[in-house]
Design an enzyme around this catalytic site. Structure first.
Site, short mmCIF file in Angstrom:
data_model
loop_
_atom_site.label_atom_id
_atom_site.label_comp_id
_atom_site.label_asym_id
_atom_site.label_seq_id
_atom_site.Cartn_x
_atom_site.Cartn_y
_atom_site.Cartn_z
N SER A 128 13.23 -17.47 35.74
CA SER A 128 14.24 -16.42 35.94
C SER A 128 14.29 -16.09 37.43
CB SER A 128 13.83 -15.17 35.16
OG SER A 128 14.67 -14.08 35.48
N TYR A 141 7.83 -8.50 32.53
CA TYR A 141 8.58 -9.76 32.45
C TYR A 141 8.49 -10.49 33.78
CZ TYR A 141 12.78 -12.74 31.68
OH TYR A 141 13.66 -13.78 31.55
N1 LIG Z 1 19.30 -13.76 29.02
C1 LIG Z 1 19.08 -13.68 30.31
O1 LIG Z 1 19.74 -12.91 31.03
C2 LIG Z 1 18.05 -14.58 30.95
C3 LIG Z 1 18.01 -14.67 32.35
C4 LIG Z 1 17.09 -15.51 32.96
C5 LIG Z 1 16.20 -16.23 32.18
N2 LIG Z 1 16.25 -16.11 30.82
C6 LIG Z 1 15.29 -16.90 30.04
O2 LIG Z 1 16.04 -17.82 29.26
C7 LIG Z 1 15.27 -18.19 28.10
C8 LIG Z 1 16.16 -18.08 26.86
O3 LIG Z 1 16.53 -16.72 26.72
P1 LIG Z 1 17.87 -16.27 25.95
O4 LIG Z 1 18.68 -15.54 26.94
O5 LIG Z 1 18.44 -17.40 25.20
O6 LIG Z 1 17.21 -15.17 24.98
P2 LIG Z 1 17.47 -14.84 23.45
O7 LIG Z 1 18.91 -14.98 23.14
O8 LIG Z 1 16.80 -13.52 23.25
O9 LIG Z 1 16.66 -15.99 22.67
C9 LIG Z 1 15.27 -16.06 22.81
C10 LIG Z 1 14.77 -17.24 22.00
O10 LIG Z 1 13.34 -17.34 22.17
C11 LIG Z 1 12.75 -17.40 20.88
N3 LIG Z 1 11.36 -16.90 20.87
C12 LIG Z 1 10.91 -15.70 21.24
N4 LIG Z 1 9.57 -15.64 21.04
C13 LIG Z 1 9.19 -16.83 20.53
C14 LIG Z 1 7.97 -17.38 20.10
N5 LIG Z 1 6.83 -16.68 20.15
N6 LIG Z 1 7.95 -18.66 19.63
C15 LIG Z 1 9.09 -19.40 19.56
N7 LIG Z 1 10.30 -18.92 19.91
C16 LIG Z 1 10.34 -17.64 20.40
C17 LIG Z 1 13.67 -16.57 20.00
O11 LIG Z 1 13.41 -16.83 18.64
P3 LIG Z 1 13.70 -15.71 17.46
O12 LIG Z 1 15.14 -15.91 17.05
O13 LIG Z 1 12.70 -16.06 16.41
O14 LIG Z 1 13.46 -14.36 18.09
C18 LIG Z 1 15.02 -17.07 20.49
O15 LIG Z 1 15.31 -18.34 19.94
C19 LIG Z 1 14.06 -17.25 28.08
O16 LIG Z 1 12.94 -17.94 28.62
C20 LIG Z 1 14.49 -16.12 29.02
O17 LIG Z 1 13.39 -15.45 29.60
C21 LIG Z 1 17.16 -15.32 30.19
#
Ligand SMILES: NC(=O)c1ccc[n+]([C@@H]2O[C@H](COP(=O)([O-])OP(=O)(O)OC[C@H]3O[C@@H](n4cnc5c(N)ncnc54)[C@H](OP(=O)(O)O)[C@@H]3O)[C@@H](O)[C@H]2O)c1
Length: 232
Positions: A128, A141
């Site tokens: 991130s 985070y």
């Molecule tokens: N969204 C943003 O603004 C943003 C910005 C920068 C970086 N990121 C990074 O991008 C990545 C994807 O995030 P996203 O935005 O797609 O978030 P999201 O929509 O909240 O999805 C998170 C995913 O991670 C899974 N997860 C959480 N804990 C887990 C565990 N213990 N074991 C296996 N799966 C798990 C969730 O599964 P469940 O459905 O079971 O909860 C879901 O599939 C993350 O690493 C996040 O930190 C996000």
């Protein structure tokens, strides 16, 4: 490495950026995609191989590495953002570290011999812009993603000998559930997934997915007060 013909595993593939990675892998002709999720019933796409994986559970990670012994690309995408503070409850902070740092590190450790056996391959770690910056609501985070950034660099060095390419991904807000509460510019997960797979194919070590991540990374070379001005 080429995505066409590759065998990829994506963590957190049931929604958000993980789902976008699955679509982009299939669009580029990946031979097999292990779409992993904590609740495997959420994976319904007939084109993928569903696999249960909770990255915080060592037994679950070990079982996934046995089941996906043909993988040559691992995408560490799963993550959480709980709002935990580094000054608050230690268990809340540990949960943030357990998922965003130990989880992907555990997955890469388990898959390193698999990747070596399959010719080297690649690991993608979704980090991130907050690996380099802390906001009032992101202390835990940011600490976890900073540690995961350091681990990404360490893995790149330690896995070079077996020919495994390691890519770190930095981006500001994405248009997913994790940032649903945020107003303002957000990067499309489809667009980021395409950028990341371009980097995998080109052998690039890092993806800066948006203007904010490019500005913040450049800002690290300047006065820290300028980087934090107006951000708190
Ligand atoms: N969204 C943003 O603004 C943003 C910005 C920068 C970086 N990121 C990074 O991008 C990545 C994807 O995030 P996203 O935005 O797609 O978030 P999201 O929509 O909240 O999805 C998170 C995913 O991670 C899974 N997860 C959480 N804990 C887990 C565990 N213990 N074991 C296996 N799966 C798990 C969730 O599964 P469940 O459905 O079971 O909860 C879901 O599939 C993350 O690493 C996040 O930190 C996000």
């Amino acid at each position: 490495m080429r995505i066409e013909g590759a065998t990829a595993l994506v963590t957190g593939a049931n929604r958000g950026l993980g789902k976008a990675f699955v679509e982009e892998l299939l669009a580029r002709g990946a031979a097999k995609v292990y779409a992993t999720a904590r609740d495997v019933s959420t994976i319904t796409d007939p084109r993928v191989t569903p696999l249960e994986l909770d990255i915080t559970e060592p037994a679950s990670v070990a079982a996934a590495a046995r089941a996906a012994a043909d993988a040559d690309l691992v995408v560490n995408n799963a993550g959480i953002a709980t709002g935990a503070s580094v000054l608050g409850d230690e268990n809340d902070l540990r949960r943030e570290l357990e998922t965003n740092f130990f989880g992907p590190v555990r997955v890469t450790r388990a898959f390193a011999p698999v990747l070596a056996a399959n010719g080297g391959g690649a690991v993608v770690n979704v980090l991130s812009v907050l690996s380099w910056l802390s906001l009032p609501s992101t202390g835990g985070y940011s600490a976890a993603k900073a540690a995961a950034w350091a681990a990404t660099n360490a893995q790149r060095v330690e896995l070079a000998g077996q020919g495994t390419h390691v890519v770190g991904v930095h981006v500001g807000y994405l248009d997913t559930e994790m940032a649903a509460h945020v107003d303002g510019p957000k990067t499309s997960p489809d667009r980021l997934a395409a950028q990341v797979l371009d980097a995998v194919e080109a052998g690039e070590p890092e993806v800066l997915g948006d203007d904010l991540s490019r500005q913040v990374k450049a800002g690290l070379a300047g006065d820290l007060r300028d980087l934090y001005a107006g951000r708190g």
